[in-house]
Design a protein around this motif. Structure first.
Motif, PDB file in Angstrom:
ATOM      1  N   ARG A  95       1.616  14.267  -2.139  1.00  0.00           N
ATOM      2  CA  ARG A  95       1.054  14.394  -0.793  1.00  0.00           C
ATOM      3  C   ARG A  95       1.631  13.327   0.139  1.00  0.00           C
ATOM      4  N   THR A  96       1.745  12.105  -0.373  1.00  0.00           N
ATOM      5  CA  THR A  96       2.286  11.015   0.445  1.00  0.00           C
ATOM      6  C   THR A  96       3.734  11.292   0.821  1.00  0.00           C
ATOM      7  N   GLN A  97       4.544  11.753  -0.114  1.00  0.00           N
ATOM      8  CA  GLN A  97       5.947  12.044   0.197  1.00  0.00           C
ATOM      9  C   GLN A  97       6.057  13.133   1.268  1.00  0.00           C
TER      10      GLN A  97
ATOM     11  N   TRP B  49       7.961   3.269   2.662  1.00  0.00           N
ATOM     12  CA  TRP B  49       8.136   4.329   1.675  1.00  0.00           C
ATOM     13  C   TRP B  49       9.612   4.646   1.440  1.00  0.00           C
TER      14      TRP B  49
ATOM     15  N   ASP C 261      -2.745   2.536   1.595  1.00  0.00           N
ATOM     16  CA  ASP C 261      -1.677   2.850   2.539  1.00  0.00           C
ATOM     17  C   ASP C 261      -1.414   4.354   2.603  1.00  0.00           C
ATOM     18  N   ASP C 262      -1.561   5.032   1.468  1.00  0.00           N
ATOM     19  CA  ASP C 262      -1.388   6.482   1.438  1.00  0.00           C
ATOM     20  C   ASP C 262      -2.490   7.174   2.236  1.00  0.00           C
TER      21      ASP C 262
ATOM     22  N   THR D 206       1.126  10.971  -4.976  1.00  0.00           N
ATOM     23  CA  THR D 206       2.523  10.707  -4.615  1.00  0.00           C
ATOM     24  C   THR D 206       3.122  11.898  -3.898  1.00  0.00           C
TER      25      THR D 206
ATOM     26  N   ASN E  85      -4.298   2.941  -3.343  1.00  0.00           N
ATOM     27  CA  ASN E  85      -3.603   3.878  -2.466  1.00  0.00           C
ATOM     28  C   ASN E  85      -4.084   3.835  -1.018  1.00  0.00           C
TER      29      ASN E  85
ATOM     30  N   ASN F 246       3.728  13.697   3.529  1.00  0.00           N
ATOM     31  CA  ASN F 246       3.225  13.071   4.756  1.00  0.00           C
ATOM     32  C   ASN F 246       4.261  12.161   5.415  1.00  0.00           C
TER      33      ASN F 246
ATOM     34  N   LEU G 253      -1.723   6.737   5.971  1.00  0.00           N
ATOM     35  CA  LEU G 253      -0.686   7.680   6.382  1.00  0.00           C
ATOM     36  C   LEU G 253      -1.251   9.093   6.501  1.00  0.00           C
ATOM     37  N   ASP G 254      -2.079   9.487   5.555  1.00  0.00           N
ATOM     38  CA  ASP G 254      -2.697  10.815   5.594  1.00  0.00           C
ATOM     39  C   ASP G 254      -3.556  10.967   6.848  1.00  0.00           C
TER      40      ASP G 254
END
Length: 106
Positions: free
Chosen positions: A74-76, A55, A29-30, A72, A27, A78, A33-34
Motif C-alpha cells: 500500500r505504501t509503495q 522511500w 510514516d506510512d 509495504t 509504520n 501511495n 503518507l496514506d
C-alpha cells in the motif's frame, strides 16, 4: 524549537494531516503518507520531494517482491500516487537526495 520532517509535513499539508495519530509505532510514516493521499493533500514542492525521497532512497524501493506484504504494498502505491498529485514530483530525480530530518521551527 526543532521540528521533525514528518511533523512539518503534517502541519504544512493542506488539508493538514495528523502526525502520530496512533502514537509511536513502526509504520507511522506510512500512515501519514496514506492520510495525505486519501485527503488529496497539497504540499509545498520542496518538502514533498524530501518526504518522497525517504522511500525512494530506501533499499527496498525497487524490490517488488516486498510489495506482497500489505503495508509495504500500500505504501509503495501511495508513494507513486502522491508523486503525481499537484505539485508533481519525478521520483527518479530523488535518487541519492540527502534529506534534512530536523528543521528549526520559525
Amino acid at each position: 524549537m526543532a521540528k521533525d520532517l514528518l511533523q512539518r509535513v503534517a502541519d504544512e499539508a493542506r488539508p493538514p494531516a495528523v502526525w502520530g495519530r496512533y502514537g509511536m509505532f513502526e509504520n507511522a510514516d506510512d500512515v501519514l503518507l496514506d492520510d495525505l493521499v486519501e485527503s488529496g493533500a497539497w504540499l509545498d514542492l520542496e518538502i514533498k520531494k524530501q518526504l518522497l525521497a525517504l522511500w525512494v532512497n530506501d533499499e527496498d524501493f525497487d524490490n517488488t517482491d516486498s510489495w506482497k506484504e500489505p503495508i509495504t504494498g500500500r505504501t509503495q502505491k501511495n508513494v507513486r500516487k502522491f508523486a503525481v498529485m499537484d505539485p508533481v514530483v519525478d521520483l527518479e530525480s530523488l535518487r541519492g537526495m540527502k534529506v534534512k530530518l530536523v528543521y528549526d521551527d520559525e
